[in-house]
Design a protein around this motif. Structure first.
Motif, mmCIF file in Angstrom:
data_model
loop_
_atom_site.group_PDB
_atom_site.id
_atom_site.type_symbol
_atom_site.label_atom_id
_atom_site.label_comp_id
_atom_site.label_asym_id
_atom_site.label_seq_id
_atom_site.Cartn_x
_atom_site.Cartn_y
_atom_site.Cartn_z
ATOM 1 N N ALA A 487 36.763 37.336 65.938
ATOM 2 C CA ALA A 487 36.740 35.979 66.492
ATOM 3 C C ALA A 487 36.761 35.983 68.007
ATOM 4 C CB ALA A 487 37.937 35.180 65.960
ATOM 5 N N ALA A 488 37.255 37.061 68.623
ATOM 6 C CA ALA A 488 37.281 37.137 70.080
ATOM 7 C C ALA A 488 35.918 37.480 70.664
ATOM 8 C CB ALA A 488 38.316 38.167 70.537
ATOM 9 N N LEU A 496 29.081 28.470 67.080
ATOM 10 C CA LEU A 496 30.475 28.072 67.302
ATOM 11 C C LEU A 496 30.608 27.109 68.467
ATOM 12 C CD1 LEU A 496 32.368 31.466 66.739
ATOM 13 C CD2 LEU A 496 31.941 29.600 65.125
ATOM 14 N N LEU A 497 29.809 27.315 69.498
ATOM 15 C CA LEU A 497 29.862 26.400 70.641
ATOM 16 C C LEU A 497 29.481 24.983 70.225
ATOM 17 C CD1 LEU A 497 28.337 28.584 73.525
ATOM 18 C CD2 LEU A 497 30.734 27.996 73.134
ATOM 19 N N ILE A 513 39.291 31.178 62.594
ATOM 20 C CA ILE A 513 40.203 32.293 62.324
ATOM 21 C C ILE A 513 39.452 33.330 61.498
ATOM 22 C CG2 ILE A 513 42.428 32.959 61.343
ATOM 23 C CD1 ILE A 513 43.161 29.911 61.513
ATOM 24 N N SER A 514 39.336 34.533 62.023
ATOM 25 C CA SER A 514 38.599 35.562 61.286
ATOM 26 C C SER A 514 38.940 36.942 61.828
ATOM 27 C CB SER A 514 37.092 35.317 61.410
ATOM 28 O OG SER A 514 36.373 36.264 60.645
ATOM 29 N N LYS A 515 38.888 37.913 60.913
ATOM 30 C CA LYS A 515 39.007 39.318 61.261
ATOM 31 C C LYS A 515 38.040 40.091 60.378
ATOM 32 C CE LYS A 515 43.859 39.444 62.762
ATOM 33 N NZ LYS A 515 45.201 40.043 62.509
ATOM 34 N N PRO A 516 37.519 41.199 60.838
ATOM 35 C CA PRO A 516 36.612 41.991 59.996
ATOM 36 C C PRO A 516 37.279 42.379 58.686
ATOM 37 C CG PRO A 516 36.503 42.741 62.275
ATOM 38 C CD PRO A 516 37.617 41.757 62.200
#
Length: 531
Positions: A487-488, A496-497, A513-516
């Motif tokens: 997400a970063a 997303l923008l 909110i997300s992580k691989p």
């Protein structure tokens, strides 16, 4: 690199002349005021300044009419003609030291031309409200004339002839009407910059004629405040004409006049209701109440009744036009989105099929099968995206009995499962009816974009659409069990923008909110007013 003035469409010379003339006019008036009262020098200087200011105003209006566009040319032509005729009447007035019929006729013609000029400009600035402005100006002329008659003529000049008093009262009353229309133009959202000169100019002319009310029955004496304020009024209008001719003639959008200022007008010195109230108070202490006060009161009641009806009609028509314009903008936006989707989809399928054809020519059977599968997926995705603008347009206005606006998300969720084979789950525990139209539109747009990201990037097996209420916060959540992402450092193609911008426009907060390896959650947090 310097841009020539001709290419900029700006003639700076006349604008400088306008400012210089205004300074010179104020200096000349100050010099005249400083001269000894009742002296010959003051009388001569006052007449010279008065005549110079009016000549400047007439010439300036003529110059503006000769160099501007057709719309502004009509205004300045009418205004310049009115000023010329009025100045001619003043010349006869000052030269003869009396009020001859010819001078009064010229004054009447001049006021007609000036009212036509200002109402024409009001129609350009405020369109439908020009008729209301004309009605209001008429009421102000009548009520201010009745007020001047009551407080000045009946109180200080009860022996004055009726025609003589009527002529003296009519000038400030008509100038009050002109001043009101000038203020209406200034209150318009779209108005020319040079309109700022109209209000002060007609205010000075109003004061000039009001000063003469103190001289009913006598010859007009030169060297007084009549000439000074008359010179200021004409000079300001002339400066406005020269300023307009300098290249500032176009209509521009300005900050809207605050509502409290418009409200305060109806309790200010130009308000017909205030005028009538003063007349009634005067009548209570100076019996008997004049008969014309009852006539004025009846006229005002009819005026207010007609004005309310007219404003209701105008507001209704404006509301319908605004709704239709909004719908047309929505249709154009969605049709543009549809066009881009079709173009991109067809182009992608065409390239994939061209690649499959080339692989078939080379005998690469596995590649052909892969390319045809990709083309099939691209067609399915394009069909899904093509149906979105059309379904949204119909559901937004309740034009589809099967897919009304309230069930749009559920409908898109079912279509998502149908097209992409990803199991869709609905868990709307908190109803979305508390959201207003703009908020609901933001939810629709963000959710569809999130759906598309799940289909294109996530490789998920399940998609969840949920809503929860936490205190005074309504949360709408779209989550999946796919591969997730950092997400970063998101991909530029995830939109997303766009989602954040739509949430911000609707007054909501957006969390991604997300992580691989752990899926993705997109949630929108609203604080509805009716919670």
């Amino acid at each position: 690199m310097q841009i020539p003035y001709a290419k900029m469409g700006v003639r700076s010379g006349p604008r400088t002349i306008s400012a210089a003339c205004l300074v010179a006019l104020l200096a000349a008036v100050a010099v005249v005021v400083a001269l000894p009262v009742d002296s010959t020098g003051r009388s001569v200087a006052a007449v010279l300044v008065f005549c110079a200011a009016w000549v400047f105003a007439v010439v300036g209006a003529g110059y503006a009419a000769s160099v501007m566009t057709v719309r502004e040319r009509v205004f300045w032509g009418l205004l310049g003609s009115g000023l010329l005729v009025r100045f001619s009447g003043y010349l006869g007035w000052i030269g003869l030291r009396e009020t001859p019929v010819v001078a009064q006729t010229l004054n009447g013609v001049s006021y007609a031309l000036l009212f036509c000029a200002l109402l024409y400009l009001a129609s350009l600035a405020r369109r439908r409200l020009a008729w209301v402005s004309a009605l209001d100006a008429t009421a102000i002329v009548l009520s201010s004339g009745a007020l001047a008659w009551t407080l000045v003529i009946r109180t200080f000049y009860p022996e004055a002839g009726a025609m003589e008093a009527l002529i003296a009262v009519s000038r400030p009353a008509l100038d009050a009407g002109l001043l009101y229309i000038g203020l209406v133009i200034l209150s318009a959202r779209r108005r020319p910059q040079w309109a700022n000169f109209l209000g002060p100019g007609f205010l000075a002319l109003l004061i000039s004629c009001a000063v003469h009310l103190g001289n009913v029955g006598g010859a007009l004496e030169t060297g007084g405040w009549f000439e000074m304020f008359g010179a200021l009024g004409a000079g300001l209008l002339g400066c406005g004409a020269v300023y307009a001719a300098s290249g500032s003639a176009g209509f521009e959008t300005h900050q809207k006049i605050a509502p409290w200022r418009e409200f305060s007008f109806w309790f200010g010195p130009l308000s017909p209701a205030v005028h009538f109230g003063v007349i009634l108070v005067w009548g209570a202490y100076n019996q008997p109440l004049p008969a014309y006060a009852l006539i004025v009161g009846t006229g005002l009641m009819l005026y207010f009744a007609f004005r309310i009806s007219l404003m209701s009609y105008i507001n209704r028509q404006s509301g319908l036009e605004e709704v239709e314009a909004t719908r047309q903008d929505e249709r154009n936006s969605l049709l543009e989105e549809l066009h881009e989707t079709v173009k991109q989809g067809v182009h992608g399928v065409s390239l994939t099929l061209d690649s499959a054809s080339e692989a078939a020519r080379l005998g690469e059977g596995s590649v052909v099968s892969d390319r045809i599968g990709r083309a099939r997926d691209a067609i399915r995705e394009a069909e899904y995206r093509i149906s979105h603008p059309y379904d949204e347009l119909r559901s937004r206005h309740g034009e589809d009995d099967h897919h009304p606006a309230g069930s749009f998300l559920c409908y898109r969720l079912s279509r998502f499962e149908e097209y992409f084979g990803i199991k869709a789950h609905k868990g709307l525990q908190s109803p979305l009816e508390s959201l207003d139209e703009d908020q609901m539109e933001a939810v629709n747009r963000i959710a569809v974009e999130a759906f598309w990201n799940v289909a294109k990037h996530s490789r998920a097996r399940n998609l969840y659409l949920e809503s929860r209420r936490v205190g005074r916060v309504l949360i709408v959540r779209i989550r999946d069990d796919g591969r997730g992402f950092d997400a970063a450092n998101p991909s530029s193609g995830m939109g997303l923008l766009l989602m954040r911008r739509r949430a911000r426009e609707a007054g909501a907060d957006l969390d991604v909110i997300s992580k691989p390896g752990v899926g993705t959650t997109v949630q929108i947090r609203f604080r509805p007013k009716n919670f």
